[in-house]
Scaffold this active site. Structure first.
Site, mmCIF file in Angstrom:
data_model
loop_
_atom_site.group_PDB
_atom_site.id
_atom_site.type_symbol
_atom_site.label_atom_id
_atom_site.label_comp_id
_atom_site.label_asym_id
_atom_site.label_seq_id
_atom_site.Cartn_x
_atom_site.Cartn_y
_atom_site.Cartn_z
ATOM 1 C CG HIS A 137 2.616 -28.701 25.818
ATOM 2 N ND1 HIS A 137 3.840 -28.683 25.745
ATOM 3 C CD2 HIS A 137 2.054 -29.039 24.408
ATOM 4 C CE1 HIS A 137 4.465 -28.642 24.657
ATOM 5 N NE2 HIS A 137 3.453 -28.911 23.794
ATOM 6 C CG ASP A 174 4.388 -23.166 21.485
ATOM 7 O OD1 ASP A 174 3.862 -23.737 20.600
ATOM 8 O OD2 ASP A 174 5.166 -23.394 22.271
#
Length: 351
Positions: free
Chosen positions: A177, A249
């Site tokens: 992230h 993702d």
């Protein structure tokens, strides 16, 4: 061609979002905690989406259990996946509880009107900041057994299963992230360990979709797996024989920045073999992609990608009032909530 899954900014659907969701490139959306106030509000939001957008949209969420559970108030507090093997000694009971958790999660999401929760996590080990107790176990065989049971529970309700994060996110410390992690282990080790749960579940025809990792496996390919034709076409499609949908993702994550701007990230992911692309928390990026990403219905895999998308919609419809009246839901709610509380207490005592 519909390929993009986007997010919503609040708890009500804006006119701008109706227009974005109506765009031909948009296949669906993913919901977050910020979209949730309570169950009634969420049901109203989903109903509004279905009514105001004049095409079928795949509605998704991350409702894994443990710390990754977007909807909490009014829903079963699902245990972290690590809890099954860590807190339950009997192997039969471990897999039974994993199956009940998969069923409970899928039943609650289906009753809410959601098609798909991105689960289960098939990564090995608990050291990675982004994964931790989201993974079932550090050993491939245990992970396979528990994940298989969890998926069986999901399939009983008619929800598709998404294995993530291929070929394995568990052996990097960095959080994708926030940055692009590097896994520098030799190829043989990754294939002997991390890929095994994916490979076995593909052979058993239990995975409907797979989500690759924003991780660079430097001994195998210089691109992150989510943008790597080596991992997605050569390994996943050709060697492992996977025929389901491949999700990227979130292409808004820092770990995807390696692939360029938002349009370039989408282009590279599609060229690498992804069917569906997540782009979240980047409204301007979404608009850039919708304005500039060019896809043709003559593209070789167009029909196949649309077919894979159709396989992901929920197979059953159940009312929340009906679900609440079932003995299985009531018993699971009590047992799973207690298991998660034991897990939280166990973690607190270790600190």
């Amino acid at each position: 061609m519909s390929t993009l899954l986007i997010d919503l900014q609040g708890q009500e659907l804006s006119q701008e979002e109706v227009e974005l969701l109506s765009h031909p490139l948009v296949a669906g959306l993913i919901l977050f905690t910020r979209n949730f106030h309570d169950r009634a509000q969420m049901q109203a939001l989903i109903q509004s989406i279905r009514q105001r957008v004049k095409k079928p949209l795949l509605i998704t969420v991350d409702q894994e259990g443990g710390r990754v559970q977007r909807f909490r108030e009014g829903f079963t507090q699902l245990p972290a996946m690590q809890a099954f093997a860590c807190l339950i000694d009997d192997p039969v009971q471990q897999t039974n509880m994993a199956q009940q958790a998969g069923w409970q999660m899928a039943a609650e999401m289906t009753a809410l009107g959601i098609d798909l929760s991105f689960a289960p996590v098939l990564d090995l080990g608990h050291q990675c900041q982004a994964i931790g107790d989201r993974s079932f176990h550090s050993q491939a065989e245990m992970t396979l057994n528990l994940a298989s049971a969890f998926i069986d529970g999901m399939h009983q309700v008619g929800m598709a299963a998404t294995g993530k994060h291929f070929p394995g996110h568990g052996h990097v410390i960095a959080d994708s992230h926030l940055e692009t992690p590097y896994d520098e282990r030799p190829k043989q080790q990754i294939f002997a360990q991390d890929i095994q749960p994916f490979q076995q579940l593909i052979q058993q025809n239990m995975l409907n979709a797979i989500m690759p990792a924003h991780v660079i496996y430097s001994q195998c390919d210089p691109q992150p797996a989510s943008g790597s034709a080596y991992w997605l076409k050569q390994v996943l499609r050709q060697q492992l024989g996977f025929n389901g949908a491949i999700f990227s993702d979130d292409l808004g994550m820092k770990g995807a920045g390696f692939m360029g701007n938002f349009v370039q990230r989408c282009e590279q992911s599609l060229q690498a073999g992804c069917d569906l692309l997540l782009l979240c928390n980047e409204r301007e990026g979404v608009i850039q992609v919708l304005d500039n990403l060019k896809l043709s219905e003559t593209e070789p895999h167009f029909a196949l990608r649309q077919q894979r998308l159709q396989q992901l919609f929920k197979r059953k419809t159940i009312r929340w009032s009906e679900l609440e009246a079932t003995s299985r839901w009531l018993e699971n709610r009590k047992i799973l909530t207690a298991l998660q509380q034991r897990w939280l207490d166990n973690k607190a005592n270790k600190h």
